[in-house]
Scaffold this active site. Structure first.
Site, short mmCIF file in Angstrom:
data_model
loop_
_atom_site.label_atom_id
_atom_site.label_comp_id
_atom_site.label_asym_id
_atom_site.label_seq_id
_atom_site.Cartn_x
_atom_site.Cartn_y
_atom_site.Cartn_z
N HIS A 85 -2.62 -1.12 -3.29
CA HIS A 85 -3.73 -0.19 -3.07
C HIS A 85 -3.46 1.10 -3.85
O HIS A 85 -2.54 1.86 -3.52
CB HIS A 85 -3.86 0.14 -1.58
N ASP A 132 -4.18 -4.74 6.10
CA ASP A 132 -4.64 -5.62 5.03
C ASP A 132 -3.53 -6.61 4.68
O ASP A 132 -2.37 -6.22 4.48
CB ASP A 132 -5.00 -4.80 3.79
N SER A 184 0.86 -1.19 0.00
CA SER A 184 0.00 0.00 0.00
C SER A 184 0.90 1.24 0.00
O SER A 184 1.70 1.40 -0.92
CB SER A 184 -0.95 -0.02 1.21
#
Length: 234
Positions: free
Chosen positions: A73, A169, A47
């Site tokens: 992401h 995540d 991310s």
């Protein structure tokens, strides 16, 4: 070192040629494929700070190595630009994943930001991606957790990596993979832009090796070589 540099230059030149003419014949101990034996698959999640981290890791991977599937992401437009940039820079074939399309050696596929999760399945002896709908409670789509969790059943052929990123995540999915017996690697705090996702996975006990960014790519290559050795390929 000279032999390794020469091998990389030659492999990169071959892969560039394959991009141009559409051929995908793989050679050498890492790229070879044996009938009836599963190639390993490399899964990565990132991310915040992931653009730079992925550039470094993917550059270090063997050009003719196993396919890699990545969740980064990023909004769809930026993701497409990032993928196109990597495809120009790297010897591998870099693109967005397509559902039910076989994943081949020398390919890097990014989960598209299309409102669907990308998951791993095996069809007719080939690794493929399948798309599944997001749930209302999902914080991220595509999700690293969903990618990792879908691959836990194939644990002996999986190499999972979690890189810099905000939040957690990927931690739960990587934990499933680790408990099943997959190879799992996490980026360390010192080299992370945001030590959120790797920290969550580490504290959960999901990370088999925690490494500085510069060592992540070589560790993946070593895991691939060990997988081949275990399967009697080298």
């Amino acid at each position: 070192m000279k032999k390794d540099i020469g091998h990389r230059v030659l492999a990169a030149a071959k892969q560039r040629s394959q991009k141009a003419d559409g051929s995908a014949q793989m050679h050498g101990p890492i790229g070879q494929n044996c009938e009836g034996r599963a190639q390993p698959l490399i899964l990565l999640g990132a991310s915040t700070g992931g653009v730079t981290a992925l550039e470094r890791v993917l550059t270090d991977l063997h050009p003719l190595g196993p396919a890699a599937v990545i969740v980064q992401h990023m909004p769809a437009a930026y993701l497409r630009n990032f993928v196109e940039m990597l495809n120009r820079q790297l010897p591998q074939d870099v693109a967005l994943a397509k559902e039910n399309t076989p994943l081949e050696d020398g390919q890097i596929r990014f989960a598209p930001s299309n409102g669907l999760h990308s998951e791993i399945c095996r069809m007719k002896g080939k690794w493929t991606c399948r798309f599944s709908p997001a749930r209302e409670a999902d914080l991220h789509c595509p999700s690293v957790d969903r990618l990792f969790a879908s691959a836990a059943v194939y644990h002996s052929d999986m190499i999972a990596v979690i890189l810099t990123g905000l939040g957690r995540d990927g931690a739960d999915g990587m934990h499933q993979m680790y408990l099943a017996g997959a190879t799992t690697i996490g980026q360390d705090e010192a080299s992370s832009v945001v030590y959120g996702m790797p920290r969550a996975a580490w504290e959960l006990g999901a990370v088999g090796q925690q490494l500085p960014l510069r060592n992540v790519g070589p560790a993946i290559n070593l895991a691939v070589a060990q997988h081949h050795e275990n399967q009697g390929r080298v």
